[in-house]
Design a protein around this motif. Structure first.
Motif, PDB file in Angstrom:
ATOM      1  N   HIS A 208       0.919  -1.214  -0.169  1.00  0.00           N
ATOM      2  CA  HIS A 208      -0.500   0.327  -0.016  1.00  0.00           C
ATOM      3  C   HIS A 208       0.980   1.205  -0.351  1.00  0.00           C
ATOM      4  N   GLU A 209       2.140   1.192  -0.185  1.00  0.00           N
ATOM      5  CA  GLU A 209       2.370   2.625  -0.083  1.00  0.00           C
ATOM      6  C   GLU A 209       3.325   2.606  -2.051  1.00  0.00           C
ATOM      7  N   TRP A 210       2.899   3.538  -2.057  1.00  0.00           N
ATOM      8  CA  TRP A 210       3.214   4.039  -3.549  1.00  0.00           C
ATOM      9  C   TRP A 210       4.853   4.824  -3.602  1.00  0.00           C
ATOM     10  N   VAL A 211       5.346   4.966  -4.792  1.00  0.00           N
ATOM     11  CA  VAL A 211       6.182   6.087  -4.784  1.00  0.00           C
ATOM     12  C   VAL A 211       7.083   6.613  -6.784  1.00  0.00           C
ATOM     13  N   VAL A 212       7.052   7.867  -6.392  1.00  0.00           N
ATOM     14  CA  VAL A 212       7.611   8.521  -7.749  1.00  0.00           C
ATOM     15  C   VAL A 212       9.223   9.363  -7.749  1.00  0.00           C
ATOM     16  N   SER A 213       9.379   9.132  -9.522  1.00  0.00           N
ATOM     17  CA  SER A 213      10.564   9.754  -8.610  1.00  0.00           C
ATOM     18  C   SER A 213      10.729  10.816  -9.758  1.00  0.00           C
ATOM     19  N   LEU A 214      10.821  11.746 -10.190  1.00  0.00           N
ATOM     20  CA  LEU A 214      10.367  13.079 -10.605  1.00  0.00           C
ATOM     21  C   LEU A 214      12.374  13.600 -10.416  1.00  0.00           C
ATOM     22  N   ASP A 215      11.906  14.352 -11.823  1.00  0.00           N
ATOM     23  CA  ASP A 215      13.312  14.634 -13.033  1.00  0.00           C
ATOM     24  C   ASP A 215      13.147  16.574 -12.233  1.00  0.00           C
ATOM     25  N   GLY A 216      14.304  16.945 -10.829  1.00  0.00           N
ATOM     26  CA  GLY A 216      14.197  18.196 -10.487  1.00  0.00           C
ATOM     27  C   GLY A 216      14.035  18.944 -11.160  1.00  0.00           C
ATOM     28  N   ASP A 217      14.998  19.006 -12.658  1.00  0.00           N
ATOM     29  CA  ASP A 217      14.902  20.086 -13.970  1.00  0.00           C
ATOM     30  C   ASP A 217      13.809  20.656 -13.973  1.00  0.00           C
ATOM     31  N   HIS A 218      12.634  19.527 -14.134  1.00  0.00           N
ATOM     32  CA  HIS A 218      11.404  19.647 -14.653  1.00  0.00           C
ATOM     33  C   HIS A 218      10.219  20.358 -13.656  1.00  0.00           C
ATOM     34  N   LEU A 219      10.769  20.881 -12.301  1.00  0.00           N
ATOM     35  CA  LEU A 219      10.131  21.400 -11.040  1.00  0.00           C
ATOM     36  C   LEU A 219      10.385  22.830 -10.728  1.00  0.00           C
ATOM     37  N   PRO A 220       9.324  23.395 -10.456  1.00  0.00           N
ATOM     38  CA  PRO A 220       9.699  24.179  -9.656  1.00  0.00           C
ATOM     39  C   PRO A 220       9.851  24.566  -8.220  1.00  0.00           C
ATOM     40  N   GLY A 221      10.002  25.757  -8.161  1.00  0.00           N
ATOM     41  CA  GLY A 221      10.896  25.628  -6.343  1.00  0.00           C
ATOM     42  C   GLY A 221       8.994  25.472  -5.334  1.00  0.00           C
ATOM     43  N   ARG A 222       8.078  25.514  -5.914  1.00  0.00           N
ATOM     44  CA  ARG A 222       6.959  25.098  -5.790  1.00  0.00           C
ATOM     45  C   ARG A 222       5.970  24.642  -5.606  1.00  0.00           C
ATOM     46  N   PHE A 223       4.875  23.626  -6.238  1.00  0.00           N
ATOM     47  CA  PHE A 223       4.038  23.546  -6.360  1.00  0.00           C
ATOM     48  C   PHE A 223       2.892  22.481  -5.721  1.00  0.00           C
ATOM     49  N   GLU A 224       2.087  22.379  -7.047  1.00  0.00           N
ATOM     50  CA  GLU A 224       0.666  22.434  -5.986  1.00  0.00           C
ATOM     51  C   GLU A 224       0.492  20.373  -6.916  1.00  0.00           C
ATOM     52  N   PHE A 225      -0.196  19.274  -6.455  1.00  0.00           N
ATOM     53  CA  PHE A 225      -0.441  18.552  -7.072  1.00  0.00           C
ATOM     54  C   PHE A 225      -1.873  17.583  -6.393  1.00  0.00           C
ATOM     55  N   LYS A 226      -1.803  16.314  -6.899  1.00  0.00           N
ATOM     56  CA  LYS A 226      -2.905  15.369  -6.155  1.00  0.00           C
ATOM     57  C   LYS A 226      -2.720  14.082  -6.462  1.00  0.00           C
ATOM     58  N   PHE A 227      -2.962  13.364  -5.655  1.00  0.00           N
ATOM     59  CA  PHE A 227      -2.386  11.575  -6.184  1.00  0.00           C
ATOM     60  C   PHE A 227      -4.711  11.506  -6.730  1.00  0.00           C
ATOM     61  N   ILE A 228      -4.219  10.042  -7.619  1.00  0.00           N
ATOM     62  CA  ILE A 228      -5.316  10.065  -8.215  1.00  0.00           C
ATOM     63  C   ILE A 228      -5.367   8.361  -8.062  1.00  0.00           C
ATOM     64  N   ILE A 229      -6.706   7.713  -8.626  1.00  0.00           N
ATOM     65  CA  ILE A 229      -6.677   5.950  -8.893  1.00  0.00           C
ATOM     66  C   ILE A 229      -7.309   5.910  -9.881  1.00  0.00           C
ATOM     67  N   ILE A 230      -6.214   4.701 -10.955  1.00  0.00           N
ATOM     68  CA  ILE A 230      -6.827   4.827 -12.204  1.00  0.00           C
ATOM     69  C   ILE A 230      -7.011   3.078 -12.134  1.00  0.00           C
ATOM     70  N   LYS A 231      -7.916   3.293 -12.435  1.00  0.00           N
ATOM     71  CA  LYS A 231      -8.729   1.685 -13.277  1.00  0.00           C
ATOM     72  C   LYS A 231      -9.042   1.795 -14.163  1.00  0.00           C
ATOM     73  N   GLY A 232      -8.598   1.241 -15.174  1.00  0.00           N
ATOM     74  CA  GLY A 232      -8.623   0.959 -16.492  1.00  0.00           C
ATOM     75  C   GLY A 232      -9.258   2.497 -17.241  1.00  0.00           C
ATOM     76  N   GLU A 233     -10.472   3.111 -18.073  1.00  0.00           N
ATOM     77  CA  GLU A 233     -10.897   3.901 -18.028  1.00  0.00           C
ATOM     78  C   GLU A 233     -11.060   5.376 -16.958  1.00  0.00           C
ATOM     79  N   SER A 234     -11.164   4.494 -16.161  1.00  0.00           N
ATOM     80  CA  SER A 234     -11.695   5.416 -15.059  1.00  0.00           C
ATOM     81  C   SER A 234     -10.760   6.086 -14.010  1.00  0.00           C
ATOM     82  N   TYR A 235     -11.728   7.475 -13.243  1.00  0.00           N
ATOM     83  CA  TYR A 235     -10.112   7.949 -12.258  1.00  0.00           C
ATOM     84  C   TYR A 235     -11.375   8.372 -11.019  1.00  0.00           C
ATOM     85  N   THR A 236     -10.221   8.073 -10.090  1.00  0.00           N
ATOM     86  CA  THR A 236     -10.829   8.739  -8.714  1.00  0.00           C
ATOM     87  C   THR A 236      -9.656   9.909  -8.105  1.00  0.00           C
ATOM     88  N   TRP A 237     -10.235  11.276  -7.820  1.00  0.00           N
ATOM     89  CA  TRP A 237      -9.715  12.127  -7.131  1.00  0.00           C
ATOM     90  C   TRP A 237      -9.036  11.629  -5.561  1.00  0.00           C
TER      91      TRP A 237
END
Length: 836
Positions: A208-237
């Motif tokens: 149940h622990e999810w991880v992602v690596s992001l490229d620091g060269d493409h990120l501003p010093g401050r940014f907003e985001f959210k996680f979503i669930i993907i199942k087939g073609e459906s999404y849950t925010w």
């Protein structure tokens, strides 16, 4: 106070740091030689008090834990920098703890610790920002019942990245179901610009622990985001406001890897609920069984559960209980070994056939006769099955003993297998160790296969851990120091028995068990985890206190709670109650002791049946009787709550975290207030029965008030089935019919199928996470398929200590699988209640 006393905590801390520094050397040997060198800086916010020290602990997976002292300037922000050498793509797990001097006073939740993946190929400096992991409210979702069964998903480590600067995000999201994945989407175009179709997928590298690596060269010093669930073609925010992350002001440099452990993600997802069946293995009946259910029949029962959208199959204990070879061994809670499986559950169909045709035909005739019986003939069934196994061992034993699988099993289990076999030889006055090794080897194979079969069908196998063991069994013979053989475990008077119960089990020597961290229990739980993904703790009250009856007394009325806080004569009189010895029992420890410590004895317990004694009316006046009642209620329900809470918290946390099985408990009977405290703190599922409400102010429980973290049922193996209960007390039934079912006419007798279906449906729609019904109660909804004689449905009568456990299904499982109309009804009830 002397200067030495004043600075004692400081000196203890210095000694601890020196000790930790010395142990650092050991971890270097564990790390990969010639691997890439890097620095890892761990950051943790945690408020401590004076004298407390935080430790970073890294287990090596082989039983050794290396601890590193952390430092702080404000008692709040703790850091620890480690030089490290490892290859990219590797990982290690770790956890934090708090110590005071040499004593560890608090540790994180260990079931799923922190995990650090070294996924950045160019990473040379890791900065890790963690938070303290307490046992979460939804810790049950991390049990193997979900991660390996109901919500089974393939986990994988992150792919290695070549970013010059890396930001890694970790988040726990236990609400995800099977075939669902987590992704991240945010404001930067790199994160999709809030377009969920461009979300970056994440990897589930730990339960149940999810991880992602992001490229620091493409990120501003401050940014907003959210996680979503993907199942087939459906999404849950994700629920709630957008998440915001601000990178360090000095920026991210080449070789930097920032790892952020984020608060758990929550989604607007309906809480998971499941339904299931409770039935002893011995009660199963298939067309090919041998007069008793076996591990092969267990697979067939899994098929029926899966077919009807049930997700749990609960059974009674399956450990060997054979002591005399008679029907008295049918009691499954009186095991002679906490490890050995009962030979009666051997599925002979999974073994090679006997080569002798005449002997094959003989045993086939015996099998057909035994399987046609309406109930188990324990003695004939067991003796015939054992004779078959002896003949098969003579035929196949030498070949099996040469196999690598057999040798591996014996080596892995010799700690208990050898004393168990020695016990069997002593019991039988002869034989060979090898025979019992052979039997247990095959039983182990078959039960493992049944467990894997259940997992593959997304059905949780739920076992049962009895509170006691046979006083004459292999466990007591091998490790007698763990038991008090002068005591007998039982229960005070309750709804099952007015005179209380005497189970005959020895009570536990908890002082001795605590010396090695309850390893006897830990080993027991870990053995269970090989076969089950959930378990029921039988009589969980025994971990708080046990009702102990001294040997040689038989009646449960002579029991008293142990451990407990007895009363002195002066305490009794302080209530305004004249001391009469008739109403008290001398403390068992006091009565048995020959030391001066208890002489003269002034430790007493109110007799559990004191108010029912004739002398209660003659020796006390009205005012004294009321004062005695005050004393009685204080003693049994208030005096020892904190004491028993501490007793349970010494034991149960060690056991519930020893495995990842889903923990449920039978918390019925004379329940002190501290029991729900502990169960809530450890996230243990309670047992809720409408006809036995825990609220003394109501006659029947309100299903809508069941806690989510609970198991809802109608009856247990110790109770009358629904149909029996319905006809036992017509006044009670009428009250239930009117007040719980909201019907105004006279209650019909016997219970019709349509009304049983209504009762079952109401239980299924309760808030309880699990609704588990006996097979008898499932069948009650169908007048076509249920047993005509409702009184033949009963499994056990607790008031009768010599009850014969012999109930069997009247249908075969094959017939049950073919009952399409009934199965459709069951499936509809389950899916319409939101349990699937």
């Amino acid at each position: 106070m002397s200067a030495m006393q004043t600075f004692a905590p400081f000196f203890a801390l210095i000694r601890r740091l020196f000790f930790i520094a010395e142990r650092k050397k050991a971890v270097i040997l564990w790390q990969t030689k010639n691997a890439k060198k890097m620095k890892i800086l761990f950051n943790l916010e945690y408020y401590t008090t004076f004298g407390e020290q935080l430790l970073l602990n890294i287990p090596d997976g082989k039983g050794t834990v290396t601890s590193y002292g952390m430092t702080t300037l404000d008692g709040h922000n703790w850091v620890c920098e480690l030089p490290w050498a490892a290859k990219a793509g590797t990982y290690f797990d770790y956890y934090y703890s708090v110590c005071r001097g040499e004593e560890v006073v608090r540790t994180e939740w260990l079931t799923v610790p922190h995990r650090l993946e070294l996924a950045a190929v160019r990473g040379t400096r890791y900065r890790v920002y963690d938070h303290w992991l307490d046992i979460p409210e939804d810790s049950f979702m991390y049990s193997s019942a979900f991660t390996e069964c109901v919500m089974r998903r393939e986990r994988q480590l992150s792919t290695k990245t070549e970013f010059q600067r890396t930001v890694r995000l970790k988040v726990r999201a236990p609400q995800l179901r099977q075939n669902e994945r987590l992704a991240i989407v945010g404001a930067p175009l790199y994160l999709g610009g809030w377009d969920f179709e461009k979300a970056l997928p994440m990897a589930e590298h730990e339960y149940h622990e999810w991880v992602v690596s992001l490229d620091g060269d493409h990120l501003p010093g401050r940014f907003e985001f959210k996680f979503i669930i993907i199942k087939g073609e459906s999404y849950t925010w994700e629920s709630g406001d957008n998440r915001t992350l601000e990178l360090p002001g000095e920026g991210v440099q080449n070789g930097d890897v920032f790892v952020y452990e984020l608060p758990q993600a929550f989604f607007p997802v309906y809480p998971w609920k499941g339904a299931g069946t409770v039935i002893p293995v011995f009660s199963l009946r298939s067309e090919g069984s041998f007069g008793v259910g076996d591990f092969g029949d267990l697979k067939l029962m899994v098929d029926w559960c899966a077919k009807t959208q049930q997700r749990i199959l609960q059974i009674l204990p399956i450990n060997d209980s054979n002591l005399t070879g008679t029907w008295q061994d049918s009691y499954p809670y009186n095991s002679i070994s906490i490890y050995a499986l009962h030979p009666q559950y051997m599925d002979l169909r999974q073994l090679p056939p006997l080569k002798d045709k005449a002997r094959r035909e003989y045993y086939e005739q015996q099998r057909q006769e035994l399987n046609a019986l309406p109930q188990i003939d324990y003695e004939r069934m067991f003796s015939t099955k054992m004779a078959y196994l002896h003949e098969l061992f003579a035929q196949e034993g030498a070949k099996v003993k040469r196999s690598a699988a057999y040798k591996h099993f014996v080596e892995d289990n010799k700690e208990w297998l050898e004393p168990y076999a020695a016990f069997c030889l002593k019991r039988d006055n002869g034989g060979t160790d090898a025979f019992w090794y052979y039997v247990q080897f095959n039983l182990d194979l078959q039960m493992h296969a049944a467990h894997e079969y259940a997992r593959s069908h997304r059905v949780i196998l739920k076992g049962d851990i009895p509170i006691g063991v046979n006083r004459d069994g292999a466990d007591v013979m091998a490790e007698p120091r763990y038991f008090n053989l002068n005591g007998q475990a039982g229960a005070p008077p309750d709804a099952f028995s007015e005179d209380g119960q005497n189970w005959g089990f020895p009570t536990y020597n908890w002082d001795e068990m605590m010396k090695d961290g309850c390893q006897w229990w830990v080993r027991r739980f870990r053995k269970m985890a090989q076969f089950f993904d959930a378990y029921r703790i039988d009589h969980v009250l025994g971990f708080f206190r046990i009702w102990e009856i001294p040997v040689p007394e038989k009646s449960g009325l002579f029991g008293q709670f142990q451990p407990s806080l007895p009363m002195s004569r002066e305490e009794v009189e302080a209530y305004g109650v004249p001391f009469h010895e008739e109403f008290f029992l001398k403390d068992h420890r006091c009565a048995a002791s020959q030391t001066e410590k208890y002489k003269p004895c002034n430790a007493w317990h109110p007799r559990i049946n004191a108010p029912k004694l004739p002398e209660f009316q003659t020796l006390f006046n009205d005012e004294e009787r009321q004062r005695f009642w005050n004393l009685y209620n204080d003693y049994f329900y208030r005096r020892m709550n904190q004491f028993w809470y501490r007793e349970a918290m010494k034991k149960l946390p060690r056991l519930t975290q020893a495995t990842r099985m889903l923990c449920c408990a039978e918390d019925l009977g004379m329940v002190p207030d501290c029991v729900p405290w502990v169960m809530n703190e450890l996230r243990i599922l309670s047992l809720e029965i409408q006809s036995m409400p825990k609220d003394p102010a109501v006659r029947f429980g309100h299903l809508s008030r069941n806690p989510y973290r609970s198991v809802c049922t109608i009856s247990t193996h110790d109770m009358s089935t629904l149909r029996q209960w319905w006809d036992e007390d017509e006044e009670r039934t009428q009250a239930y019919y009117n007040t719980m079912l909201y019907r105004g006419d006279a209650a019909p007798h016997p219970l019709p199928g349509w009304l049983a279906k209504d009762i079952v449906s109401r239980h299924l729609t309760s808030p309880s996470m699990l609704c588990l019904l006996s097979l008898q109660d499932w069948l009650s909804i169908s007048e076509k398929y249920r047993l005509p004689d409702q009184n033949a449905e009963r499994i056990n009568i607790p008031a009768n200590p010599r009850h014969y456990w012999r109930y069997r299904m009247h249908l075969t499982i094959e017939q049950l699988l073919a009952a399409e109309d009934f199965n459709t009804d069951v499936q509809d009830l389950i899916t319409n209640s939101g349990r699937k």
